[in-house]
Design an enzyme around this catalytic site. Structure first.
Site, mmCIF file in Angstrom:
data_model
loop_
_atom_site.group_PDB
_atom_site.id
_atom_site.type_symbol
_atom_site.label_atom_id
_atom_site.label_comp_id
_atom_site.label_asym_id
_atom_site.label_seq_id
_atom_site.Cartn_x
_atom_site.Cartn_y
_atom_site.Cartn_z
ATOM 1 N N HIS A 37 0.842 -1.203 0.000
ATOM 2 C CA HIS A 37 0.000 0.000 0.000
ATOM 3 C C HIS A 37 0.878 1.255 0.000
ATOM 4 O O HIS A 37 0.607 2.223 -0.708
ATOM 5 C CB HIS A 37 -0.864 0.062 1.269
ATOM 6 C CG HIS A 37 -1.924 -0.983 1.360
ATOM 7 N ND1 HIS A 37 -1.911 -1.973 2.304
ATOM 8 C CD2 HIS A 37 -3.051 -1.177 0.636
ATOM 9 C CE1 HIS A 37 -2.970 -2.737 2.170
ATOM 10 N NE2 HIS A 37 -3.683 -2.288 1.156
ATOM 11 N N GLY A 149 -3.513 -1.564 -6.898
ATOM 12 C CA GLY A 149 -2.463 -2.583 -6.986
ATOM 13 C C GLY A 149 -2.792 -3.627 -8.045
ATOM 14 O O GLY A 149 -3.948 -4.038 -8.206
ATOM 15 N N ASP A 152 -4.640 -7.306 -7.472
ATOM 16 C CA ASP A 152 -6.073 -7.492 -7.750
ATOM 17 C C ASP A 152 -6.300 -7.188 -9.230
ATOM 18 O O ASP A 152 -6.949 -6.205 -9.583
ATOM 19 C CB ASP A 152 -6.891 -6.578 -6.849
ATOM 20 C CG ASP A 152 -6.692 -6.906 -5.390
ATOM 21 O OD1 ASP A 152 -7.344 -7.817 -4.889
ATOM 22 O OD2 ASP A 152 -5.835 -6.261 -4.750
ATOM 23 N N MET A 186 2.250 -9.564 -1.207
ATOM 24 C CA MET A 186 1.805 -8.930 0.040
ATOM 25 C C MET A 186 0.302 -8.694 0.000
ATOM 26 O O MET A 186 -0.240 -8.262 -1.009
ATOM 27 C CB MET A 186 2.524 -7.610 0.245
ATOM 28 C CG MET A 186 3.937 -7.805 0.676
ATOM 29 S SD MET A 186 4.646 -6.251 1.249
ATOM 30 C CE MET A 186 6.321 -6.787 1.482
HETATM 31 O O1 PAF Z 1 -8.667 -3.296 -3.160
HETATM 32 C C1 PAF Z 1 -9.269 -2.884 -2.143
HETATM 33 O O2 PAF Z 1 -8.690 -2.703 -1.076
HETATM 34 C C2 PAF Z 1 -10.767 -2.600 -2.248
HETATM 35 O O3 PAF Z 1 -11.392 -3.494 -3.089
HETATM 36 C C3 PAF Z 1 -11.083 -1.146 -2.640
HETATM 37 C C4 PAF Z 1 -10.584 -0.836 -4.045
HETATM 38 C C5 PAF Z 1 -10.454 -0.187 -1.653
HETATM 39 C C6 PAF Z 1 -12.602 -0.930 -2.647
HETATM 40 O O4 PAF Z 1 -13.148 -1.160 -1.396
#
Ligand code: PAF
Length: 291
Positions: A37, A149, A152, A186
């Protein structure tokens, strides 16, 4: 770092920044922040003047039997981490702020393609919850760019499609997958991996890498490769959800002559569902071999 809990106050701060000619970058998260993050926030800092991070564990994207209630919430540590890297604004709303009319009554944003395959087939309604909350967050923050990221991969592809279909004036940027030393991607859900499982938890990544090597060597028996990768995951003591060799753009099963493919997978550990992916650009690979 300024922390906002209300739409009205974050909007005011952002409109002042925009009026001063600042470019606004946005990193939506569900908190429990780790290095991946923070890398997205740093990427946003390089590309914009003001960076907004949101932390909201969005119940709308969790199924009834999923882990919304035990999803790790670590706000104090998250604030320390964001402050240490110089994030400008944190938006951390209560659920009632985001869904004032309740979730059942919430207007939804649905991307019809790409949402019922891969993660969508084992998590019905998940991507509808993601696209709905991301649309709301975009309307609240009105960023110039937003970073998601690449871990996903499906989420990123669906959000890109939503932005295109709804003409949203936001540039979507992908952040690289950040991995542990042994290749494990991660994820906030890695904290659910047991100590016994941890040494083998990189199996998903190993199996996806194995497929990539096979494809690079010219093996195009995709079904067989997917089946073999699932057996490897089972042998390591995990339950595979899916392993799929897909066209990178459409997420449809890859055709034998596709040049841009992405190998995606998900597997269950005792207490978590982990996902990962690797992309292959065979055109560039072939060009490199030919010289
Ligand atoms: O990837 C995530 O953490 C979530 O799916 C997001 C994009 C913040 C939406 O809640």
């Amino acid at each position: 770092m300024d922390v906002f809990h209300h739409i009205k106050s974050i909007r005011l701060a952002i409109s002042e920044a925009k009026a001063a000619g600042k470019k606004v970058g946005f990193v939506p998260t569900m908190g429990n922040l780790h290095d991946a993050h923070l890398a997205l926030v740093e990427q946003a800092q390089q590309l914009s003047d003001v960076v907004v991070v949101s932390i909201f564990v969005n119940r709308l994207q969790f199924g009834l039997n999923e882990d919304w209630d035990r999803y790790p919430r670590t706000m104090e540590q998250d604030i320390v981490k964001l402050t240490s890297i110089g994030c400008d604004y944190l938006f951390h709303p209560e659920e009632v702020e985001v869904y004032p009319n309740g979730m059942d009554e919430q207007t939804r944003v649905i991307v019809p393609s790409m949402t019922n395959v891969l993660c969508g087939s084992s998590r019905p309604g998940h991507f509808e919850g993601v696209t709905t909350v991301v649309s709301k967050l975009f309307n609240i923050v009105q960023p110039d760019l937003a970073i998601f990221g690449n871990k996903d991969y499906q989420q990123l592809a669906i959000i890109r499609r939503m932005v295109e279909d709804l003409c949203m004036p936001v540039e979507i940027i992908a952040g690289d997958i950040v991995r542990e030393k042994d290749g494990l991607a991660m994820s906030s859900r890695n904290s659910f991996i047991t100590e016994q499982e941890r040494p083998r938890a990189n199996q998903l990544h190993r199996s996806l890498s194995w497929i990539c090597d096979q494809v690079k060597e010219g093996n195009r028996d995709f079904l067989k490769l997917e089946g073999e990768a699932k057996s490897q995951i089972e042998k390591a003591g995990f339950r595979p959800d899916y392993v799929t060799i897909s066209n990178s753009k459409t997420l449809e099963p890859a055709a034998h002559d596709d040049l841009e493919i992405t190998v995606l997978g998900a597997m269950y550990t005792q207490n978590a569902r982990l996902i990962d992916n690797l992309s292959l650009d065979l055109y560039t690979e072939e060009k490199a071999v030919r010289g």
